[in-house]
Structures are given as structure tokens and as C-alpha cells.
Write an enzyme that holds these catalytic residues in place. Structure first.
Site, short mmCIF file in Angstrom:
data_model
loop_
_atom_site.label_atom_id
_atom_site.label_comp_id
_atom_site.label_asym_id
_atom_site.label_seq_id
_atom_site.Cartn_x
_atom_site.Cartn_y
_atom_site.Cartn_z
N ASP A 119 0.87 -1.18 0.00
CA ASP A 119 0.00 0.00 0.00
C ASP A 119 0.91 1.23 0.00
OD1 ASP A 119 -2.31 1.60 0.13
OD2 ASP A 119 -2.30 1.65 2.32
N CYS A 155 -11.13 2.83 0.45
CA CYS A 155 -9.70 3.12 0.61
C CYS A 155 -9.31 2.40 1.88
CB CYS A 155 -9.47 4.63 0.75
SG CYS A 155 -7.80 5.04 1.30
N THR A 156 -8.23 1.64 1.83
CA THR A 156 -7.88 0.80 2.97
C THR A 156 -7.47 1.61 4.21
OG1 THR A 156 -5.67 0.54 2.03
CG2 THR A 156 -7.26 -1.23 1.62
N HIS A 157 -7.21 2.88 4.02
CA HIS A 157 -6.92 3.73 5.19
C HIS A 157 -8.17 4.00 6.04
CE1 HIS A 157 -3.10 4.69 3.23
NE2 HIS A 157 -2.74 5.41 4.28
N TYR A 199 -1.27 8.16 -3.06
CA TYR A 199 -1.48 7.74 -4.45
C TYR A 199 -2.69 8.46 -5.06
CZ TYR A 199 1.50 3.45 -4.21
OH TYR A 199 2.53 2.55 -4.13
N GLY A 200 -3.64 8.86 -4.18
CA GLY A 200 -4.94 9.37 -4.64
C GLY A 200 -4.86 10.53 -5.61
N CYS A 210 -4.67 -1.88 -1.69
CA CYS A 210 -4.89 -0.48 -2.03
C CYS A 210 -5.84 -0.40 -3.22
CB CYS A 210 -3.55 0.16 -2.37
SG CYS A 210 -3.71 1.86 -2.94
N1 DGL Z 1 -4.89 3.08 0.89
C1 DGL Z 1 -5.06 3.49 -0.46
C2 DGL Z 1 -6.37 2.94 -1.06
O1 DGL Z 1 -6.88 1.92 -0.64
C3 DGL Z 1 -4.86 4.92 -0.89
C4 DGL Z 1 -4.25 5.99 -0.07
C5 DGL Z 1 -3.53 7.00 -0.93
O2 DGL Z 1 -4.13 7.94 -1.47
O3 DGL Z 1 -2.32 6.82 -1.09
O4 DGL Z 1 -6.89 3.48 -1.99
#
Ligand code: DGL
Length: 270
Positions: free
Chosen positions: A11, A190-192, A43-44, A75
Site C-alpha cells: 500500500d 480506501c484501505t486507510h 497515491y490518490g 490499495c
Molecule cells: N490506501 C489506499 C487505497 O486503498 C490509498 C491511499 C492514498 O491515497 O495513497 O486506496
């Protein structure tokens, strides 16, 4: 000495830990290597082409380094972009991905109003639109992209909480009323975000179901591990096989005390 081939989890930040804890529960004997691409976090906001190139390159290097039995992309932002490309680039590797849980949400909703809370990247993906067309055409699905929630989740996990009002600004668009109908399901895409789920429950304008796909992903991983032709699973002592600890790697090389303490709390050495 024989080493067990690990499960590689990737991730951009701590979000993958929401999946990793379920993986531990389902597959306690697998060795885990958790790659945190914090050099590229979040990453978003990335454009698709450079992010896809980065991910294919990064995953390729990690496969070479760790020789995993399975790669789990924990992710949504990454997997909705490069899931297919990864399988094409590394045809001998088994991949498990993370995609917005739109199908289970469409099954579960009573009101027919579903929201998908995700990064701006996941909201933009053709993959996400396709999931809606295939599995939720009879529902009204609202896509809500947040630029800030992943960072708020990182801060939350490091003990630095965001004010209710700021969190509410990020999730308010998920709550839709249409006559007597109201949104009843919100997909945490989003896994966060599951790290903030209790905060979301406290500030939500009305109660809804928050769908966290982590358990379903761990179940899918268990199926794939079972069918992969690999060494028997185990951190346990098997004769001739050296037990190794679960490990986390930051692509930035960061080693600050807060991050190390956090990872130790999840049973990872960095
Ligand atoms: N944890 C990521 C997801 O599931 C994204 C977080 C990020 O923007 O980097 O989409």
C-alpha cells in the site's frame, strides 16, 4: 536453509494494515512482508500513467527481492489502476487485489442509495464505473472522492486526531436524502479509512452500514494461498525451514520512532 516464501502486501501507507490484521487472523502461519510506498504517498492525487509505471516497476523489484508466493495489493487506488497490467506483466505470480465493495453494497442496501468513499483516483477509475454498471445498475451510487482522508487516517494512527468538523466535511457528501429514502450503505473504498470508522460513526448525520472489505480480501487470499503450488505455510518450526519475522519496508527509508513503534504494535519489524 529453506525460507518460506512470504505473502507480499503493498500500500502507499498504513492503510494496508487494516487488511494485514485480517490476514494474520486468517493465515497466522504465513510470513508477511509489508511494503509501504510512502515515498509516493498519497497515491490518490497521482495521474494514472506515472502511477501505473511506478507501481509496475515497484512490484517487479519487490518480487525479485522477496520471491513472494502471492502479492496482495492492499490499495484500491493502485489495484483499480494496475490490477490487470500486473497480472499481464508477471504471469507466473498470483495476485490478490482490493476493489470498492460495490457488489456486496448493492446486495445489502434497502433504500437503494449507496455511497462509495474513496480517493480521487479510485473515483476517477474506469474500473470503478464498470463495477457500478455491472453490479449496482439498480441502485443510485454516489462516488465521493476525498483528497484529505488518507492523510487524516495516517495522523489518527500516529495519535494526532483531526477535528470532528474537518472529518465531517470529508464525508458529508456521502449522505443523500431523496424523499423518504436515505443513504444506508457507505463503502470504505480506501484501505486507510477503516481506521477512522469509529469516528465516522460518531459524527454521521444518521446511522449507516460502513463496509470494510478487509475480511473478504483475507478470505480470498486464503483461497489463493491454498491453491498456489508453494512450500507448506509456516512461521512455525518445520525441520529445515528457518522461521523469519514479519517485516515492513518503507520505500522512503524512513525510520522515525513513531512509525517504528506503530509497526511494532502490528507485529512487524522494520
Ligand atoms: N490506501 C489506499 C487505497 O486503498 C490509498 C491511499 C492514498 O491515497 O495513497 O486506496
Amino acid at each position: 536453509m529453506i525460507c518460506h516464501r512470504p505473502v507480499l502486501i503493498l500500500d502507499s501507507g498504513v492503510g494496508g494494515l487494516t487488511v494485514l490484521r485480517e490476514v494474520r487472523f486468517k493465515l497466522p502461519y504465513e510470513r508477511l512482508v509489508y511494503v509501504i510506498d510512502d515515498a509516493a504517498f498519497p497515491y490518490g492525487g497521482w495521474d494514472e500513467i506515472p502511477l501505473a509505471e511506478r507501481l509496475i516497476d515497484l512490484v517487479g523489484r519487490q518480487i525479485e527481492l522477496h520471491d513472494p508466493k502471492v502479492v496482495l495489493i492492499a490499495c484500491n487506488t493502485a489495484f483499480t489502476l494496475v490490477g490487470e497490467a500486473l497480472r499481464a506483466a508477471f504471469p507466473d505470480m498470483a495476485f490478490v487485489g482490493t476493489v470498492p465493495a460495490i457488489k456486496p453494497a448493492a446486495h445489502r442496501t434497502r433504500s437503494g442509495l449507496i455511497s462509495v468513499l474513496a480517493t480521487p483516483g479510485t473515483v476517477r477509475r474506469a474500473y470503478t464505473r464498470d463495477l457500478i454498471a455491472r453490479h449496482a445498475s439498480n441502485c443510485h451510487v454516489r462516488l465521493v472522492g476525498s483528497d484529505l482522508l488518507a492523510e487524516m487516517a495516517e495522523a489518527h494512527l500516529r495519535g494526532d486526531d483531526t477535528a470532528d468538523a474537518d472529518l465531517l466535511t470529508e464525508i458529508a457528501d456521502c449522505f443523500l436524502e431523496d424523499g423518504a429514502r436515505r443513504t444506508d450503505i457507505i463503502v470504505l473504498a480506501c484501505t486507510h479509512y477503516p481506521f477512522l470508522a469509529n469516528r465516522f460513526r460518531e459524527i454521521a448525520p444518521w446511522p449507516v452500514d460502513w463496509i470494510d472489505p478487509a475480511e473478504a480480501i483475507a478470505r480470498q487470499l486464503a483461497r489463493v494461498v491454498e491453491t498456489a503450488r508453494v512450500l507448506p505455510a509456516g512461521n512455525v518450526s518445520v525441520r529445515g525451514v528457518e522461521a523469519q519475522p514479519d517485516q515492513a519496508i518503507f520505500t522512503s527509508g524512513r525510520r522515525d520512532a513513531d512509525s517504528l513503534r506503530l509497526l511494532t504494535g502490528f507485529g512487524l519489524s522494520a
